[in-house]
Design a protein around this motif. Structure first.
Motif, PDB file in Angstrom:
ATOM      1  N   GLY A   1      40.850  32.738  11.917  1.00 41.52           N
ATOM      2  CA  GLY A   1      40.673  33.393  10.630  1.00 41.52           C
ATOM      3  C   GLY A   1      39.197  33.562  10.287  1.00 41.52           C
ATOM      4  O   GLY A   1      38.773  34.608   9.790  1.00 41.52           O
ATOM      5  N   LYS A   2      38.409  32.539  10.562  1.00 42.75           N
ATOM      6  CA  LYS A   2      36.967  32.595  10.278  1.00 42.75           C
ATOM      7  C   LYS A   2      36.297  33.704  11.098  1.00 42.75           C
ATOM      8  O   LYS A   2      35.447  34.434  10.583  1.00 42.75           O
ATOM      9  N   GLU A   3      36.693  33.828  12.369  1.00 44.03           N
ATOM     10  CA  GLU A   3      36.123  34.868  13.219  1.00 44.03           C
ATOM     11  C   GLU A   3      36.481  36.255  12.700  1.00 44.03           C
ATOM     12  O   GLU A   3      35.647  37.169  12.712  1.00 44.03           O
ATOM     13  N   VAL A   4      37.712  36.416  12.242  1.00 42.21           N
ATOM     14  CA  VAL A   4      38.151  37.706  11.705  1.00 42.21           C
ATOM     15  C   VAL A   4      37.343  38.062  10.465  1.00 42.21           C
ATOM     16  O   VAL A   4      36.863  39.192  10.318  1.00 42.21           O
ATOM     17  N   VAL A   5      37.170  37.098   9.567  1.00 35.96           N
ATOM     18  CA  VAL A   5      36.407  37.341   8.341  1.00 35.96           C
ATOM     19  C   VAL A   5      34.964  37.712   8.671  1.00 35.96           C
ATOM     20  O   VAL A   5      34.413  38.669   8.107  1.00 35.96           O
ATOM     21  N   ASN A   6      34.349  36.986   9.584  1.00 35.46           N
ATOM     22  CA  ASN A   6      32.970  37.292   9.983  1.00 35.46           C
ATOM     23  C   ASN A   6      32.877  38.685  10.604  1.00 35.46           C
ATOM     24  O   ASN A   6      31.931  39.432  10.334  1.00 35.46           O
ATOM     25  N   LEU A   7      33.850  39.043  11.431  1.00 33.56           N
ATOM     26  CA  LEU A   7      33.876  40.362  12.059  1.00 33.56           C
ATOM     27  C   LEU A   7      34.009  41.449  10.999  1.00 33.56           C
ATOM     28  O   LEU A   7      33.273  42.447  11.024  1.00 33.56           O
ATOM     29  N   ILE A   8      34.917  41.268  10.055  1.00 33.14           N
ATOM     30  CA  ILE A   8      35.115  42.253   8.992  1.00 33.14           C
ATOM     31  C   ILE A   8      33.827  42.438   8.191  1.00 33.14           C
ATOM     32  O   ILE A   8      33.404  43.571   7.918  1.00 33.14           O
ATOM     33  N   ARG A   9      33.189  41.352   7.821  1.00 32.66           N
ATOM     34  CA  ARG A   9      31.934  41.439   7.051  1.00 32.66           C
ATOM     35  C   ARG A   9      30.868  42.211   7.811  1.00 32.66           C
ATOM     36  O   ARG A   9      30.177  43.072   7.254  1.00 32.66           O
ATOM     37  N   LYS A  10      30.710  41.911   9.091  1.00 31.62           N
ATOM     38  CA  LYS A  10      29.680  42.573   9.896  1.00 31.62           C
ATOM     39  C   LYS A  10      29.981  44.060  10.069  1.00 31.62           C
ATOM     40  O   LYS A  10      29.093  44.904   9.948  1.00 31.62           O
ATOM     41  N   LEU A  11      31.251  44.395  10.318  1.00 28.76           N
ATOM     42  CA  LEU A  11      31.609  45.800  10.511  1.00 28.76           C
ATOM     43  C   LEU A  11      31.467  46.592   9.216  1.00 28.76           C
ATOM     44  O   LEU A  11      31.072  47.763   9.240  1.00 28.76           O
ATOM     45  N   LYS A  12      31.764  45.981   8.075  1.00 32.30           N
ATOM     46  CA  LYS A  12      31.559  46.658   6.785  1.00 32.30           C
ATOM     47  C   LYS A  12      30.065  46.910   6.554  1.00 32.30           C
ATOM     48  O   LYS A  12      29.692  47.960   6.043  1.00 32.30           O
ATOM     49  N   GLU A  13      29.217  45.959   6.948  1.00 32.02           N
ATOM     50  CA  GLU A  13      27.772  46.152   6.847  1.00 32.02           C
ATOM     51  C   GLU A  13      27.324  47.350   7.673  1.00 32.02           C
ATOM     52  O   GLU A  13      26.380  48.051   7.310  1.00 32.02           O
ATOM     53  N   LYS A  14      28.009  47.576   8.798  1.00 33.82           N
ATOM     54  CA  LYS A  14      27.674  48.689   9.688  1.00 33.82           C
ATOM     55  C   LYS A  14      28.254  50.013   9.203  1.00 33.82           C
ATOM     56  O   LYS A  14      28.033  51.050   9.813  1.00 33.82           O
ATOM     57  N   GLY A  15      29.063  49.972   8.119  1.00 34.89           N
ATOM     58  CA  GLY A  15      29.580  51.205   7.533  1.00 34.89           C
ATOM     59  C   GLY A  15      30.984  51.598   7.967  1.00 34.89           C
ATOM     60  O   GLY A  15      31.421  52.701   7.645  1.00 34.89           O
ATOM     61  N   LEU A  16      31.688  50.732   8.670  1.00 34.10           N
ATOM     62  CA  LEU A  16      33.047  51.064   9.077  1.00 34.10           C
ATOM     63  C   LEU A  16      34.002  50.927   7.898  1.00 34.10           C
ATOM     64  O   LEU A  16      33.832  50.062   7.047  1.00 34.10           O
TER      65      LEU A  16
END
Length: 40
Positions: A3-18
């Protein structure tokens, strides 16, 4: 992924504009495909 990895991935991808839909598609792909699979 945890779950932590998913949350971190989502945050990073949103920062990239996805968009949320693009992020969900990526997570679904990651979780359902074998790393050895190749797409043609």
């Amino acid at each position: 992924m945890t779950g932590k990895e998913v949350v971190n991935l989502i945050r990073k991808l949103k920062e990239k504009g996805l968009s949320s839909d693009e992020i969900l598609e990526l997570i679904e792909y990651i979780e359902t495909h074998d790393p050895k699979e190749q797409e043609n």
